[in-house]
Design a protein around this motif. Structure first.
Motif: not given
Length: 581
Positions: A83-96
């Motif tokens: 979800d959007l919150g979890k996406l923030l936990g992995d800054q390097d792979h946010i696009r994928e």
């Protein structure tokens, strides 16, 4: 948080985009991200149950779709653990990860992001080093349904759509109708239906817009009904050709808890997305003066093969303007009067009122709507009301369940003076109608009266037949050199005077006049040898709106003009004398 505060908070994202994006492009990022965050919040509570259900049904080899919809309690779901919150936990792979998250949505919701061309924006944001920052902004906005309900969220989204339409006003007019025009149309559409507006009456009605744009007409109608009668339920249907507008409209419906399967993409004229359906209410602002060459083949085929069993039975307008095709399309969607009937509001430019002589497609369409007693009223709006055109526009209200007093009648209302100047022009839109102006027009319509204001007529009532006429062909005899009428020598024409095509003329005789009496009065005194070729007579209809509101202003007296000229001449002489000194 009220919806204005919320939309200005969302608007602050624009500060991040400034420089990398043109102002008119902000919407391409902010609208899909707002939708994404809303869906994210709506699904949060049921997410664990949906993921568990997906796992179980997938293992059992069953189609998980119906089960997942039931578990999510919505008309959409997402099977990604992200979800959007979890996406923030992995800054390097946010696009994928963002891609994977969107791919997890059910098809109807995923379609919105695809039509928005959201992935193009994701790439662009990633390239500009903004993707994480923008995602973070949205992940921190609380759009949970227990904080922002569907109605409020709808208002937020509307506000954003309006802002983006206004800053990119070069294209806004195509997909965005000014809100006050919609409010007026919605008022006129519902005013006669007390059962729907009576608070507490749990009625269910359908509303359809075949040129839905970003969904404004559907939204405003839904809000209006909810305001007057919270127990009423309006199911919204629409079709839209432009991908981005369709995405916005569909997202708006999803946000408000409407069934998005009712919003269809495609060209309404060539490919009716709601074939066979009938609706209680219909609203439309079709494109003005746009040619329908692209869909001509399909439209002509339907007209020739299906006739009145299809949508275009009464006739086809010229190819240069397709707006009357939308009028016919809406009429074909009317519920029969015995099943409760329908009411329609459509915005048209001036040409459908009078373009085309007797027998033309336009005239035949007017003939059909008037002879079938479908037109309740036509309201002339002020000029400069729309974003992409300054021309005069008209709202037509049609119904196949007219109240007794309106049967056989058409009301014309001239609202062209009901406007106030806008603080800031937006494209061609320089004027707007105030709530007071809308109330005045609604009252004139509701009371169904003739009225004047400052000595000028503003509401007039006519019989349907007042707009009809018969075009008669007047012939005069061909004469030989001696001046004698040339007579026919063969068949039916034997012994009859032959017509002289150079002297042929036509006359329009009002329908409510006797043709022979008219001919004896208007033609024979000037041409005693004339006759009517009855085989060429055609019935036509036109609505000369402006003529019915024209007020003659007598010219000034010659004495007054003379005195003014003398004063001007004296002034010029004085100036010349001053130059000579």
């Amino acid at each position: 948080m009220n919806h204005q505060a919320l939309s200005s908070f969302i608007w602050s994202v624009a500060d991040l985009l400034r420089g990398d994006y043109k102002q008119s492009e902000y919407g391409k990022v902010i609208l899909p991200f707002t939708v994404l965050r809303r869906l994210d919040c709506v699904l949060e509570a049921t997410k664990p149950a949906v993921l568990a259900e997906f796992e179980a049904k997938f293992k059992a080899g069953l189609n998980p779709d119906p089960f997942l919809l039931r578990k999510s309690g919505q008309s959409f779901y997402n099977i990604s653990p992200l979800d959007l919150g979890k996406l923030l936990g992995d800054q390097d792979h946010i696009r994928e990860n963002l891609y994977a998250y969107i791919q997890g949505f059910s098809p109807a919701a995923r379609d919105i992001f695809e039509r928005f061309e959201f992935f193009t924006q994701v790439e662009r944001l990633a390239k500009a080093g903004l993707l994480y920052l923008v995602t973070e902004k949205f992940a921190n906005i609380d759009l949970h349904p227990d904080v922002v309900d569907n109605a409020q969220m709808g208002l937020v989204f509307e506000e954003l759509i309006r802002k983006f339409a206004e800053i990119s006003n070069e294209t806004a007019g195509e997909h965005f109708t000014p809100r006050e025009v919609i409010r007026l149309m919605v008022n006129l559409l519902f005013i006669e239906d007390d059962d729907v507006l009576t608070s507490g009456n749990a009625v269910v009605r359908t509303l359809y817009d075949p040129t839905a744009g970003t969904g404004g007409m559907l939204s405003v109608a839904g809000e209006y009904l909810l305001e007057h009668n919270p127990a009423a339920r309006l199911t919204l249907f629409g079709q839209e050709l432009n991908d981005e507008s369709y995405a916005i409209c569909k997202a708006d419906m999803l946000i408000k808890g409407q069934d998005v399967a009712n919003i269809v993409v495609g060209n309404t004229l060539s490919d009716d997305g709601h074939g066979g359906r009938k609706f209680d209410y219909m609203l439309s602002n079709p494109p003005f003066g746009v040619e329908w060459k692209k869909v001509e083949k399909e439209v002509r085929k339907e007209y020739e093969q299906k006739g009145f069993d299809g949508r275009f039975g009464p006739g086809l307008p010229r190819v240069s303007d397709g707006s009357m095709l939308f009028l016919l399309h809406l009429i074909s969607k009317m519920r029969p009067a015995v099943d409760g009937g329908s009411r329609i509001g459509i915005v048209l430019n001036g040409s459908p009122l009078f373009t085309g002589g007797a027998g033309s497609g336009e005239s035949e369409i007017r003939r059909y709507v008037l002879e079938n007693d479908l037109v309740e009223a036509i309201i002339g709006l002020p000029t400069d009301m729309f974003y992409n055109t300054g021309i005069t526009t008209y709202v037509w209200i049609l119904s196949n369940k007219k109240p007794a007093a309106r049967k056989g009648k058409v009301q014309l209302i001239d609202a062209s003076a009901y406007w106030q100047k806008m603080r800031k022009s937006l494209g061609s839109k320089r004027k707007e109608m105030s709530d007071e102006h809308i109330a005045k027009v609604t009252k004139l319509f509701g009371e169904f009266i003739e009225a004047e204001e400052d000595g000028k007529p503003i509401s007039r009532i006519f019989n349907n037949a007042d707009f009809g006429y018969t075009t008669i062909t007047v012939e005069r005899p061909l004469r030989d050199e001696a001046g004698k009428a040339v007579l026919g020598t063969k068949g039916k024409q034997k012994g009859k005077p032959q017509p002289d095509s150079a002297l042929r003329d036509t006359e329009n005789v009002p329908l409510n006049e006797d043709i022979d009496a008219y001919f004896a009065r208007e033609v024979l005194p000037h041409a005693p040898d004339a006759w009517i070729d009855t085989e060429k007579s055609k019935v036509g209809y036109e609505i000369p709106f402006n003529r019915h509101f024209y007020v003659f202003t007598p010219p000034r007296s010659l004495h007054e003009i003379d005195e003014e000229l003398k004063a001007v001449a004296a002034n010029i002489t004085k100036m010349l004398e001053g130059l000579a000194e």
